[in-house]
Design a protein around this motif. Structure first.
Motif, short mmCIF file in Angstrom:
data_model
loop_
_atom_site.label_atom_id
_atom_site.label_comp_id
_atom_site.label_asym_id
_atom_site.label_seq_id
_atom_site.Cartn_x
_atom_site.Cartn_y
_atom_site.Cartn_z
N GLU A 57 0.81 -1.21 0.00
CA GLU A 57 0.00 0.00 0.00
C GLU A 57 0.85 1.27 0.00
O GLU A 57 0.51 2.24 -0.66
N VAL B 107 -11.23 7.62 4.16
CA VAL B 107 -10.39 7.29 5.30
C VAL B 107 -10.54 8.27 6.46
O VAL B 107 -9.78 8.21 7.41
N ILE B 115 -15.71 4.84 10.65
CA ILE B 115 -14.83 5.17 9.53
C ILE B 115 -15.12 4.16 8.42
O ILE B 115 -15.44 3.00 8.69
N ALA B 117 -13.02 3.20 5.68
CA ALA B 117 -11.89 2.31 5.42
C ALA B 117 -10.76 2.67 6.38
O ALA B 117 -10.13 3.70 6.24
N ASP B 118 -10.56 1.85 7.39
CA ASP B 118 -9.54 2.13 8.39
C ASP B 118 -8.19 1.63 7.90
O ASP B 118 -7.67 0.65 8.41
N ILE B 119 -7.63 2.29 6.89
CA ILE B 119 -6.38 1.79 6.33
C ILE B 119 -5.19 2.39 7.06
O ILE B 119 -5.28 3.46 7.66
N ASP B 120 -4.08 1.70 6.97
CA ASP B 120 -2.93 2.07 7.77
C ASP B 120 -2.29 3.37 7.28
O ASP B 120 -1.85 4.18 8.08
N GLY B 122 -3.60 6.03 5.94
CA GLY B 122 -4.71 6.92 5.62
C GLY B 122 -4.30 8.31 5.21
O GLY B 122 -4.81 8.87 4.24
N TYR B 125 -2.91 8.43 1.78
CA TYR B 125 -4.00 8.27 0.82
C TYR B 125 -4.68 9.61 0.57
O TYR B 125 -4.94 9.98 -0.58
N ILE B 126 -4.91 10.36 1.64
CA ILE B 126 -5.57 11.66 1.47
C ILE B 126 -4.67 12.60 0.67
O ILE B 126 -5.13 13.30 -0.23
N ASN B 182 -2.13 6.54 10.36
CA ASN B 182 -3.55 6.26 10.47
C ASN B 182 -4.24 7.42 11.18
O ASN B 182 -3.86 7.80 12.28
N LEU B 183 -5.26 7.99 10.54
CA LEU B 183 -5.89 9.20 11.09
C LEU B 183 -6.52 8.94 12.46
O LEU B 183 -6.46 9.80 13.34
#
Lengths: 216, 342
Positions: A57, B107, B115, B117-120, B122, B125-126, B182-183
């Motif tokens: 990712e 996210v 939330i 999608a609790d992605i690591d 986050g 991604y934003i 992660n937010l």
């Protein structure tokens, strides 16, 4: 591979791979350079999707952030501002074709040779085991970069820094007609530097005038 | 449910997850669209009162139905396609502007465990999503086949790319303090009352982040991309009706997004300022509203920046400040004062 054996991820992979191949093909076949650049953006974005399927990712998001978000924007910037004459670009097409075809075939053959060997064929590459839920790709990558690969990482960053400084120095030349201002100097200006206050009477004394009149 | 599950056999779990995710997405997007609509009304009202006017007050009580009337008007307007413009890219522009503005919400944590999608990664991604948004502006400006639109697109693209760097560096400070991308974890790292929130130890970064956010959304006083007195309306000068409205929506959705991010990273997200009052989504809402008010306040107060001064501010002031503060934070973390930055 039978149809029944496909799982959801496989469908996603084939969809993304099809888009990626299409976009890659359009990058080299699109007549308009701006379209070609936009298809390259699509190709990067789709490649990021495939990397996400591989649980990489951090790399996937970094690909979008760096290549899509920064590099391709500047690329597009330049391509849009160029006044490109398409006919002129295609002029030497048939002259270059033999060399281009040779290079292309050679590259394809090399890739086929690498991928066809026993080390890289699909049966020999074991799919990586899926990671547990708490696994952090980013933290793992950071740990690797700052421990085992610290020296190469720092070297690469220094090389990049040198490149940045060199590029800026090349473009940084003082043009004479430049009207750029220095805000620090502007702020430092005091009242005394700009205006001079003169004390003078608001009208002339009438006596002198009458004297001259009498003299005449 | 059971019969459906039998019908799809082994594919049912995938379909079920997709269905639930779609419902969750709708539950986020519809309130967001309403917020965007009423943000336009709030802007006109707030700026109206700041300029001793009343603002819209004809449609509904206190003008409350004004955004709906505006939306209907824009829906029924004709969409004009300029001659010699690129048809596909012309319509792709608005879509590419609004899609990342909504996609980034995937996210954003609204409350503990609330939330999509609790992605690591986050935060990354934003950042990636907001950096994609610039394509909408560039494509719109280029595909319009108009000089003013193109000039606006170039200005906007250069500005967004420049301020993204300062914004990214400001967020690096947050990452160093929170030890996570992660937010949700970033918010939880700030628990313990108003003085534990990151606005205090990272005050310079907070200010830089917020001003960069204003520049990043092309809002006044950094709205040279529109610059109506110089280049008519910038990149969206050729757009009419709904295609124009989509740009408008995207701008406001982005404003709400960057305000939410600022609230999450510097103002403790859904945490309450005093430890004996319960935390909750309402706190996040209040903080976002507080920050959004600044956007309107800025617009009513400041004259537009000159373009070269915008660039100077971004590159020569903000980036050095953020770099310096990152070194300060990193340095303090090695001393016994490290607790100040956690």
């Amino acid at each position: 591979m039978s149809f029944q054996g496909l799982i959801f991820q496989d469908y996603v992979f084939y969809a993304l791979a099809a888009i990626l191949l299409f976009a890659g093909l359009r990058v080299i076949t699109a007549r308009n350079p701006v379209h070609a650049a936009l298809f390259l953006v699509l190709a990067f974005f789709t490649a990021a999707g495939i990397w996400l399927l591989l649980e990489a990712e951090f790399l996937a998001i970094a690909l979008v952030l760096v290549y899509v978000g920064a590099v391709m924007v500047l690329f597009l910037f330049v391509v849009m501002m160029l006044d490109i004459n398409l006919d002129k670009l295609r002029e030497g097409f048939w002259n270059y074709l033999p060399i281009a075809a040779f290079v292309g075939v050679l590259m394809a053959a090399e890739m086929a040779m690498v991928l066809g060997t026993q080390y890289f064929s699909a049966e020999h590459i074991i799919a990586p085991a899926p990671h547990p839920a708490g696994y952090s790709n980013t933290a793992e990558l950071g740990r690797q970069l700052y421990t085992d690969y610290l020296l190469p990482f720092e070297l690469a960053s220094v090389v990049l820094l040198v490149a940045i400084v060199a590029a800026i120095t090349l473009t940084l030349r003082d043009r004479k007609e430049s009207k750029s201002m220095n805000p620090a100097e502007q702020v430092k200006v005091m009242k005394a530097d700009r205006i001079r206050i003169v004390q003078m009477a608001s009208f002339k004394e009438p006596e002198e005038e009458s004297n001259t009149k009498e003299g005449a | 449910m059971e019969t459906l599950a039998n019908l799809f056999g082994s594919y049912w779990p995938a379909i079920e997850i997709t269905g639930w995710t779609l419902i969750k997405i709708i539950a986020i997007v519809i309130p967001l669209m309403l917020c965007v609509a009423y943000m336009t009304l709030a802007e006109r009202k707030v700026i109206g009162y700041m300029q001793v006017r009343i603002g819209p007050n004809r449609v509904g009580y206190f003008g409350l139905l004004q955004p709906i009337a505006d939306a209907l008007k824009l829906l029924f307007k004709e969409i004009i396609l300029p001659t010699a413009s690129n048809k596909y890219l012309f319509f792709l522009g608005p879509i590419l502007t609004i899609a990342p503005a909504f996609a980034a919400w995937a996210v954003v944590p609204f409350d503990l465990n609330l939330i999509l999608a609790d992605i690591d990664a986050g935060l990354l991604y934003i950042l990636a999503m907001t950096s994609v948004a610039v394509y909408g502006v560039i494509i719109a400006g280029w595909a319009s086949n108009s000089k003013y639109a193109f000039l606006g697109a170039l200005r906007s693209a250069a500005q967004i790319v420049s301020y993204e760097i300062a914004m990214g560096f400001a967020l690096v400070g947050v990452l160093m303090c929170a030890n996570s991308l992660n937010l949700g974890k970033i918010v939880l790292a700030q628990s313990g009352g108003i003085f534990q929130w990151y606005w205090l130890p990272l005050f310079p970064l907070f200010i830089v982040y917020f001003i960069s956010a204003v520049a990043e959304t092309n809002r006044a006083p950094f709205d040279v991309a529109e610059g109506e007195s110089e280049i008519v309306a910038g990149f969206h000068v050729e757009y009419s009706g709904m295609s124009f409205a989509v740009f408008f929506l995207a701008e406001y959705a982005n404003m709400i997004l960057v305000s939410t991010l600022a609230a999450l990273m510097f103002l403790g997200g859904w945490l309450s300022p005093v430890s004996n009052i319960p935390d909750g989504f309402l706190w996040l809402l209040a903080k976002v509203g507080f920050l959004l008010f600044f956007f309107l306040w800025f617009r009513a107060t400041f004259p537009r920046y000159r373009y070269d001064q915008i660039m100077r501010l971004g590159w020569k002031v903000f980036i050095p400040i953020t770099l310096l503060w990152i070194v300060v934070v990193g340095g303090f973390m090695q001393t016994r004062f490290a607790y100040l930055f956690h």
